[in-house]
Motif scaffolding. Structure first.
Motif, short mmCIF file in Angstrom:
data_model
loop_
_atom_site.label_atom_id
_atom_site.label_comp_id
_atom_site.label_asym_id
_atom_site.label_seq_id
_atom_site.Cartn_x
_atom_site.Cartn_y
_atom_site.Cartn_z
N LEU A 182 68.35 72.09 34.95
CA LEU A 182 69.29 73.20 35.10
C LEU A 182 68.63 74.42 35.74
O LEU A 182 69.32 75.27 36.31
N ALA A 183 67.33 74.50 35.68
CA ALA A 183 66.60 75.64 36.26
C ALA A 183 66.31 75.47 37.75
O ALA A 183 65.91 76.42 38.41
N VAL A 184 66.53 74.27 38.29
CA VAL A 184 66.23 74.02 39.70
C VAL A 184 67.22 74.79 40.56
O VAL A 184 68.43 74.74 40.35
N ARG A 185 66.69 75.50 41.54
CA ARG A 185 67.50 76.29 42.47
C ARG A 185 67.28 75.79 43.90
O ARG A 185 66.18 75.37 44.25
N ASP A 186 68.32 75.90 44.71
CA ASP A 186 68.20 75.48 46.11
C ASP A 186 67.61 76.61 46.95
O ASP A 186 67.19 77.65 46.40
N GLU A 187 67.61 76.42 48.24
CA GLU A 187 67.00 77.40 49.15
C GLU A 187 67.72 78.75 49.13
O GLU A 187 67.14 79.77 49.48
N SER B 108 69.62 68.97 49.62
CA SER B 108 68.54 68.97 50.62
C SER B 108 67.32 68.22 50.09
O SER B 108 67.14 68.07 48.88
N ALA B 109 66.48 67.81 51.03
CA ALA B 109 65.23 67.14 50.65
C ALA B 109 64.38 68.08 49.79
O ALA B 109 63.72 67.64 48.85
N ALA B 110 64.40 69.37 50.10
CA ALA B 110 63.62 70.34 49.32
C ALA B 110 64.15 70.42 47.89
O ALA B 110 63.37 70.47 46.94
N SER B 111 65.47 70.39 47.71
CA SER B 111 66.06 70.43 46.36
C SER B 111 65.74 69.15 45.61
O SER B 111 65.46 69.18 44.40
N GLN B 112 65.77 68.02 46.29
CA GLN B 112 65.43 66.74 45.65
C GLN B 112 63.98 66.77 45.18
O GLN B 112 63.67 66.34 44.07
N GLN B 113 63.10 67.29 46.02
CA GLN B 113 61.68 67.37 45.67
C GLN B 113 61.47 68.30 44.47
O GLN B 113 60.74 67.96 43.53
N LYS B 114 62.13 69.46 44.51
CA LYS B 114 62.01 70.40 43.39
C LYS B 114 62.50 69.77 42.08
O LYS B 114 61.91 69.96 41.03
N ALA B 115 63.61 69.04 42.16
CA ALA B 115 64.17 68.40 40.97
C ALA B 115 63.19 67.37 40.42
O ALA B 115 62.93 67.32 39.21
N GLY B 116 62.63 66.55 41.29
CA GLY B 116 61.66 65.55 40.86
C GLY B 116 60.44 66.19 40.23
O GLY B 116 59.96 65.76 39.17
#
Length: 152
Positions: free
Chosen positions: A30-35, A97-105
């Motif tokens: 829930l804390a993951v944020r996009d660009e 986005s790929a960046a959001s996927q990476q952050k989530a992982g």
């Protein structure tokens, strides 16, 4: 969605607080944020489920760990001579986005390791975390949870 499903060898129940691990993983997601700084995952759709495997076979059953002996592999003498394993699959709907996927992982790995690393100091445990985008052929949803988080 997203759903984080954790499968793990049942012997980890003795050394982990799985309800706390699940809550910490959900909070991390829930804390993951996009660009743009927006929350990546909807609060009402975020789910973390953990399932212990009461029956499992890992590698050589612990023979190599026992043969290496305490201290030689960096473990303490508390090593019970058996292996543990955890597999976490974060499945999310398409469109992030790929960046959001990476952050989530990375967020999930960090949350799990916060719990798993202390146990890894005394026993041999493997961890795998994978992130998948849903490849739905059929997707049905029915919920009375989502409306709780809709802004008026």
């Amino acid at each position: 969605m997203p759903h984080l499903v954790i499968n793990y060898s049942g012997n980890l129940d003795a050394v982990l607080d799985m309800p706390r691990l699940c809550r910490d993983c959900a909070d991390a997601m829930l804390a993951v944020r996009d660009e743009e700084g927006k929350q990546v995952f909807p609060t009402g759709g975020t789910r973390v489920l953990a399932f212990p495997a009461p029956h499992f076979a890992l590698a050589d059953g612990g023979a190599a760990g026992r043969a290496a002996g305490a201290g030689k592999t960096g473990l303490t003498s508390d090593d019970p001579g058996e292996y543990g394993f955890m597999y976490a699959n974060l499945r999310m709907a398409r469109g992030r986005s790929a960046a959001s996927q990476q952050k989530a992982g990375e967020a999930v790995v960090t949350a799990i390791r916060m719990h798993l690393d202390p146990a890894m100091a005394t026993r041999h445990i493997g961890l795998t975390v994978q992130v998948d985008e849903g490849m739905e052929v059929f997707d049905a949803k029915h919920s009375t949870i989502h409306p709780l988080f809709k802004k008026p």
